[in-house]
Design an enzyme around this catalytic site. Structure first.
Site, mmCIF file in Angstrom:
data_model
loop_
_atom_site.group_PDB
_atom_site.id
_atom_site.type_symbol
_atom_site.label_atom_id
_atom_site.label_comp_id
_atom_site.label_asym_id
_atom_site.label_seq_id
_atom_site.Cartn_x
_atom_site.Cartn_y
_atom_site.Cartn_z
ATOM 1 N N ASN A 148 0.858 -1.175 -0.042
ATOM 2 C CA ASN A 148 -0.079 -0.130 -0.039
ATOM 3 C C ASN A 148 1.011 1.101 0.020
ATOM 4 O O ASN A 148 1.457 1.511 0.956
ATOM 5 C CB ASN A 148 -0.913 -0.198 1.270
ATOM 6 C CG ASN A 148 -1.535 1.423 1.529
ATOM 7 O OD1 ASN A 148 -1.833 1.988 0.588
ATOM 8 N ND2 ASN A 148 -2.263 1.292 2.482
ATOM 9 N N TRP A 149 0.858 2.002 -1.155
ATOM 10 C CA TRP A 149 1.966 2.999 -1.322
ATOM 11 C C TRP A 149 1.358 4.192 -0.640
ATOM 12 O O TRP A 149 2.116 5.130 -0.581
ATOM 13 C CB TRP A 149 2.285 3.041 -2.788
ATOM 14 C CG TRP A 149 3.151 2.372 -3.315
ATOM 15 C CD1 TRP A 149 3.941 1.438 -2.617
ATOM 16 C CD2 TRP A 149 3.923 2.409 -4.826
ATOM 17 N NE1 TRP A 149 4.781 0.671 -3.291
ATOM 18 C CE2 TRP A 149 4.793 1.434 -4.766
ATOM 19 C CE3 TRP A 149 3.633 3.062 -5.937
ATOM 20 C CZ2 TRP A 149 5.397 0.944 -6.002
ATOM 21 C CZ3 TRP A 149 4.318 2.810 -6.881
ATOM 22 C CH2 TRP A 149 5.118 1.860 -6.995
ATOM 23 N N LYS A 150 0.140 4.287 -0.281
ATOM 24 C CA LYS A 150 -0.539 5.483 0.151
ATOM 25 C C LYS A 150 -0.184 6.665 -0.678
ATOM 26 O O LYS A 150 -0.201 6.534 -1.744
ATOM 27 C CB LYS A 150 0.067 5.697 1.747
ATOM 28 C CG LYS A 150 -0.013 4.619 2.721
ATOM 29 C CD LYS A 150 0.421 4.527 4.213
ATOM 30 C CE LYS A 150 -0.009 3.298 4.685
ATOM 31 N NZ LYS A 150 -0.034 3.317 6.170
ATOM 32 N N HIS A 174 -9.334 1.062 4.495
ATOM 33 C CA HIS A 174 -8.015 1.323 5.127
ATOM 34 C C HIS A 174 -8.508 2.321 6.312
ATOM 35 O O HIS A 174 -9.234 3.315 6.358
ATOM 36 C CB HIS A 174 -7.257 1.863 4.412
ATOM 37 C CG HIS A 174 -5.868 1.948 5.039
ATOM 38 N ND1 HIS A 174 -5.507 2.953 5.759
ATOM 39 C CD2 HIS A 174 -4.702 1.031 4.632
ATOM 40 C CE1 HIS A 174 -4.530 2.466 6.271
ATOM 41 N NE2 HIS A 174 -3.837 1.420 5.669
ATOM 42 N N GLU A 182 -6.777 4.701 7.480
ATOM 43 C CA GLU A 182 -6.756 5.969 7.408
ATOM 44 C C GLU A 182 -7.905 6.697 6.534
ATOM 45 O O GLU A 182 -8.102 7.788 6.870
ATOM 46 C CB GLU A 182 -5.269 6.262 6.551
ATOM 47 C CG GLU A 182 -3.944 6.163 7.459
ATOM 48 C CD GLU A 182 -2.744 5.750 6.467
ATOM 49 O OE1 GLU A 182 -3.005 5.545 5.412
ATOM 50 O OE2 GLU A 182 -1.856 5.131 7.481
ATOM 51 N N GLU A 232 -5.692 -5.052 10.133
ATOM 52 C CA GLU A 232 -4.554 -3.916 10.548
ATOM 53 C C GLU A 232 -4.881 -3.286 11.839
ATOM 54 O O GLU A 232 -5.699 -2.533 11.780
ATOM 55 C CB GLU A 232 -4.491 -3.054 9.480
ATOM 56 C CG GLU A 232 -4.306 -3.524 8.032
ATOM 57 C CD GLU A 232 -3.684 -2.550 7.116
ATOM 58 O OE1 GLU A 232 -2.470 -2.844 6.745
ATOM 59 O OE2 GLU A 232 -4.360 -1.546 6.783
ATOM 60 N N GLY A 274 2.373 2.328 10.560
ATOM 61 C CA GLY A 274 3.293 3.222 10.759
ATOM 62 C C GLY A 274 3.959 3.522 11.828
ATOM 63 O O GLY A 274 4.651 4.649 11.962
ATOM 64 N N SER A 309 3.186 -2.265 10.294
ATOM 65 C CA SER A 309 4.553 -2.244 10.399
ATOM 66 C C SER A 309 5.318 -3.649 9.884
ATOM 67 O O SER A 309 6.295 -4.206 10.680
ATOM 68 C CB SER A 309 5.263 -2.071 11.755
ATOM 69 O OG SER A 309 4.651 -0.572 12.211
ATOM 70 N N GLY A 358 2.898 -1.247 4.136
ATOM 71 C CA GLY A 358 2.924 0.316 3.853
ATOM 72 C C GLY A 358 4.247 0.901 3.443
ATOM 73 O O GLY A 358 4.883 0.556 2.427
ATOM 74 N N GLY A 359 4.805 1.355 4.582
ATOM 75 C CA GLY A 359 6.360 1.915 4.583
ATOM 76 C C GLY A 359 7.225 0.976 3.633
ATOM 77 O O GLY A 359 8.092 1.357 2.706
HETATM 78 P P1 PGA Z 1 2.812 0.329 7.653
HETATM 79 O O1 PGA Z 1 1.408 0.401 6.975
HETATM 80 O O2 PGA Z 1 3.476 -1.119 6.977
HETATM 81 O O3 PGA Z 1 3.740 1.395 7.060
HETATM 82 O O4 PGA Z 1 2.541 0.306 9.017
HETATM 83 C C1 PGA Z 1 0.459 -0.575 6.624
HETATM 84 C C2 PGA Z 1 -0.720 -0.212 6.363
HETATM 85 O O5 PGA Z 1 -1.188 0.853 6.472
HETATM 86 O O6 PGA Z 1 -1.613 -0.657 5.096
#
Ligand code: PGA
Length: 255
Positions: free
Chosen positions: A10-12, A96, A98, A168, A174, A214, A235-236
């Protein structure tokens, strides 16, 4: 029943077209021939087409990170399932945390988006998970049960068989604070049990439940060793080709 793992990125809100092409130039050779799992990258809308172009012929799937439930119309700033499908995507993230936290997403809108994605033949990756407050107050299972029931519990069995669930925990996203494999496995087992109660053991046994929060090369192997964890939503660490490729090759990483 054997469930094929899914390693999803997930590149956000990261990466331009140029950065996308550079990412895949490095990433593709690192995962060539990796057919033990499905590999998916969910990118921002403006780079979807470039991503689809550069992965053509590789087996890497491309998805969007959100969609609107109407097919078209006067909805400034929104993007529909048919548009995402026409761009060459096969998947889309839905709900998600967010989106829930910053953009007013609710279980009711998760359901509408999930149905819109399914109608177009897209695979929705439906995200659920508790906040830190909810975990600390002992409400984790109640929150997961509600998000499951109100978000996807009313799908038909056929519709349900075509979704992926991502667990999640919001406190692990994050933050560098990964859920331990034990905590993650407990939540995954609980979700699979809810699926079994609602849709039966057959569908529950085949349902892929991804863990997100994470995930990194150094913790992916222990997470993936858990019986009910069928993949990762990353994500990251999905922004760097070497790191994401290591996560794809999770069995080769330190346990
Ligand atoms: P993260 O994000 O791996 O940076 O914690 C995961 C996500 O939000 O899908």
């Amino acid at each position: 029943m054997a469930r094929k793992p899914v390693i999803a990125g997930n590149w956000k809100m990261f990466k331009t077209v140029e950065e996308t092409v550079r990412f895949f130039d490095e990433f593709k050779p690192l995962v060539a021939g990796a057919d033990h799992c499905e590999v998916l990258l969910c990118t921002p809308f403006p780079v979807l087409t470039a991503a689809v172009e550069t992965v053509r012929g590789t087996g890497i799937a491309i998805g969007a990170q959100n969609l609107y439930w109407e097919k078209q119309g006067a909805f400034t700033g929104e993007v529909s399932a048919p548009m995402i499908k026409a761009a060459g995507c096969s998947h889309v993230l839905v709900g998600h945390s967010e989106r829930r936290q910053y953009f007013g997403e609710t279980d009711a809108t998760v359901l509408k988006r999930t149905l819109a994605a399914l109608e177009e033949g897209l695979t929705p990756v439906v995200c659920i998970g508790e906040t830190l407050d909810e975990r600390e107050s002992g409400a984790t299972e109640a929150v997961l049960a509600t998000q499951f029931t109100d978000g996807v519990g009313s799908l038909t069995p056929d519709q349900f068989s075509r979704i992926i669930i991502a667990y999640e925990p919001v406190w692990a996203i994050g933050t560098g604070r990964t859920a331990t494999p034990e905590i993650a496995e407990e939540a995954h087992r609980f979700i699979r049990q809810k699926v079994a109660e609602k849709f039966g053991a057959g569908l529950a046994g085949g349902m892929r439940i991804l863990y997100g929060g994470s995930v990194k090369p150094d913790n992916v192997n222990s997470l993936m060793s858990c019986e009910n964890i069928d993949g990762g939503l990353v994500g990251g660490a999905s922004l760097k080709p070497e790191d994401f490729a290591k996560i794809v090759h999770f069995a080769d990483q330190p346990a």
